[in-house]
Design a protein around this motif. Structure first.
Motif, PDB file in Angstrom:
ATOM      1  N   TRP A 259     -29.834 -64.218  95.978  1.00 22.24           N
ATOM      2  CA  TRP A 259     -29.462 -65.539  95.490  1.00 22.24           C
ATOM      3  C   TRP A 259     -28.944 -66.415  96.637  1.00 22.24           C
ATOM      4  O   TRP A 259     -29.315 -67.582  96.751  1.00 22.24           O
TER       5      TRP A 259
ATOM      6  N   MET B 182     -18.854 -53.189  93.036  1.00 21.68           N
ATOM      7  CA  MET B 182     -20.155 -53.818  92.820  1.00 21.68           C
ATOM      8  C   MET B 182     -21.262 -52.826  93.167  1.00 21.68           C
ATOM      9  O   MET B 182     -21.224 -52.183  94.215  1.00 21.68           O
ATOM     10  N   THR B 183     -22.239 -52.686  92.281  1.00 20.64           N
ATOM     11  CA  THR B 183     -23.320 -51.746  92.512  1.00 20.64           C
ATOM     12  C   THR B 183     -24.267 -52.274  93.581  1.00 20.64           C
ATOM     13  O   THR B 183     -24.248 -53.452  93.938  1.00 20.64           O
ATOM     14  N   LYS B 184     -25.096 -51.370  94.080  1.00 20.73           N
ATOM     15  CA  LYS B 184     -26.065 -51.763  95.104  1.00 20.73           C
ATOM     16  C   LYS B 184     -27.033 -52.810  94.567  1.00 20.73           C
ATOM     17  O   LYS B 184     -27.403 -53.763  95.273  1.00 20.73           O
ATOM     18  N   ALA B 185     -27.466 -52.662  93.320  1.00 21.05           N
ATOM     19  CA  ALA B 185     -28.393 -53.633  92.722  1.00 21.05           C
ATOM     20  C   ALA B 185     -27.743 -55.009  92.618  1.00 21.05           C
ATOM     21  O   ALA B 185     -28.376 -56.039  92.874  1.00 21.05           O
ATOM     22  N   SER B 186     -26.453 -55.030  92.271  1.00 25.41           N
ATOM     23  CA  SER B 186     -25.742 -56.308  92.168  1.00 25.41           C
ATOM     24  C   SER B 186     -25.606 -56.979  93.520  1.00 25.41           C
ATOM     25  O   SER B 186     -25.751 -58.202  93.644  1.00 25.41           O
ATOM     26  N   ARG B 187     -25.327 -56.155  94.551  1.00 23.02           N
ATOM     27  CA  ARG B 187     -25.212 -56.722  95.899  1.00 23.02           C
ATOM     28  C   ARG B 187     -26.549 -57.294  96.361  1.00 23.02           C
ATOM     29  O   ARG B 187     -26.604 -58.345  97.002  1.00 23.02           O
ATOM     30  N   ARG B 188     -27.625 -56.588  96.050  1.00 23.81           N
ATOM     31  CA  ARG B 188     -28.951 -57.095  96.420  1.00 23.81           C
ATOM     32  C   ARG B 188     -29.273 -58.404  95.701  1.00 23.81           C
ATOM     33  O   ARG B 188     -29.836 -59.329  96.297  1.00 23.81           O
ATOM     34  N   LEU B 189     -28.926 -58.451  94.427  1.00 24.26           N
ATOM     35  CA  LEU B 189     -29.182 -59.666  93.660  1.00 24.26           C
ATOM     36  C   LEU B 189     -28.381 -60.844  94.219  1.00 24.26           C
ATOM     37  O   LEU B 189     -28.898 -61.958  94.363  1.00 24.26           O
ATOM     38  N   LYS B 190     -27.125 -60.575  94.561  1.00 23.07           N
ATOM     39  CA  LYS B 190     -26.288 -61.633  95.112  1.00 23.07           C
ATOM     40  C   LYS B 190     -26.794 -62.093  96.468  1.00 23.07           C
ATOM     41  O   LYS B 190     -26.824 -63.290  96.773  1.00 23.07           O
TER      42      LYS B 190
END
Length: 371
Positions: A12, A1-9
């Motif tokens: 949320w 999982m990319t850093k941007a995806s982790r931040r988005l999750k």
């Protein structure tokens, strides 16, 4: 999982947790705010509490299952803060029933908003009136009715009701006969009445009348004991069928009515609070052997409910029931609007909500022992 995806999750998860915490806490404590000062939004929050609390509980469980411990702890804290309201709404604090003693007297009481016995409903035209049958078959010693009398209707002229009226008169020799009242009492025992709340309203013919919305009855029981029963109908929002769709707080669905939905909420809440104050003052001055039956048009934990229980009364359902109870049966408004409260020197031994009759309310029935 990319850093941007982790931040988005993470964002949320924080948003869901924040929503659950805010809605659960706000709806739990909005009932402490006087709606006559704070407006209808506080009342709307109280009505939303069951859904908000259950949603927060579900969110907490999901966070725990996925090991989101920080978010889980935040929502769990909100659930704990809302726990006093949850106990009232879902009757989770079940107080032990008091044992009946040899010197106690048992009395069975029914409270029922009968909606005029639905006298013009096609379901009661060619058979005995279903709602009136529920009253006759209840076996109650005292029946507190709300909306039993509708101005200008003569129930004796309705074939489905006339035979049952004779039965009611024989069963309950002591009755009120006020055709300008929202409250009616049927009793096996003699009583005297004192009006508590009178309200000037316009009847169906456009004439202004003084309507009785709450009365205290001093009932003489057979063993020499006395019981004060308060029967009350507290102000409703008086929504039209179109307004019940809740198409918008500022919308005017009825062209003949210039009052917005929000204005109706505020007007009814102002009247309801003033009614609760009058009744609460009477209870404080007469604190012994009191049972209050009412269509409160309000839910447990609301401001008016808190006022009345704060005057020294207990909730019969809290004493002898468990789970979410609704007494108004027209969807989607499945709310607990009808209540039976009592003073601490009276014990409740049984409570039930029969799904009887065809009124828009279900009856509630409780058995009390008077010490």
């Amino acid at each position: 999982m990319t850093k941007a995806s982790r931040r988005l999750k993470s964002a949320w998860i924080c948003s869901v947790a924040a929503f659950a915490v805010i809605t659960c806490t706000l709806t739990a404590w909005a009932g402490t705010l006087d709606p006559s000062r704070w407006g209808a939004w506080a009342e709307m929050c109280v009505l939303a509490f069951p859904a908000a609390w259950m949603l927060a509980l579900l969110v907490c469980i999901c966070f725990a299952a996925t090991c989101r411990w920080a978010a889980c702890a935040a929502v769990a804290l909100a659930l704990a803060v809302a726990w006093p309201m949850a106990k009232v709404t879902f009757a989770l604090e079940h107080i032990s029933r008091q044992q009946q003693s040899d010197s106690s007297f048992t009395v069975k009481v029914m409270s029922y908003n009968v909606h005029g016995f639905n006298a013009e409903d096609h379901r009661v035209k060619n058979r005995p009136n279903i709602t009136m049958e529920a009253v006759v078959q209840s076996g109650a010693d005292i029946v507190a009715l709300q909306e039993a009398v509708y101005y200008g209707w003569n129930y004796a002229d309705i074939p489905s009701m006339a035979p049952l009226l004779d039965t009611i008169r024989a069963t309950y020799p002591y009755r009120t006969e006020d055709h300008s009242a929202k409250v009616t009492l049927l009793s096996r025992y003699p009583f005297t009445a004192t009006r508590l709340v009178n309200r000037q309203v316009r009847n169906q013919y456009g004439k202004m009348i003084i309507r009785n919305d709450a009365t205290a009855y001093r009932i003489e029981l057979p063993d020499g004991k006395r019981l004060t029963l308060i029967n009350a109908y507290m102000a409703s929002y008086e929504l039209s069928p179109a307004e019940r769709k809740l198409s918008g707080l500022g919308h005017r669905p009825d062209a003949t009515d210039s009052t917005t939905l929000l204005q109706k909420f505020n007007m009814a809440l102002n009247v309801r609070v003033s009614q609760a104050r009058v009744i609460g003052d009477f209870i404080k001055k007469n604190p012994r052997h009191i049972i209050m039956c009412c269509d409160m048009n309000d839910v447990p934990g609301s401001f008016c409910y808190r006022m009345l229980t704060g005057s020294g009364l207990r909730d019969a359902y809290q004493q002898s029931g468990i789970g979410y109870l609704y007494t108004y049966n027209v969807g989607p408004f499945y709310f607990h609007l009808d209540h039976m409260l009592h003073s601490s020197d009276i014990a409740v031994t049984h409570f039930e909500r029969p799904k009887a009759g065809i009124s828009d309310h279900y009856p509630i029935v409780a058995t009390f022992t008077v010490q």
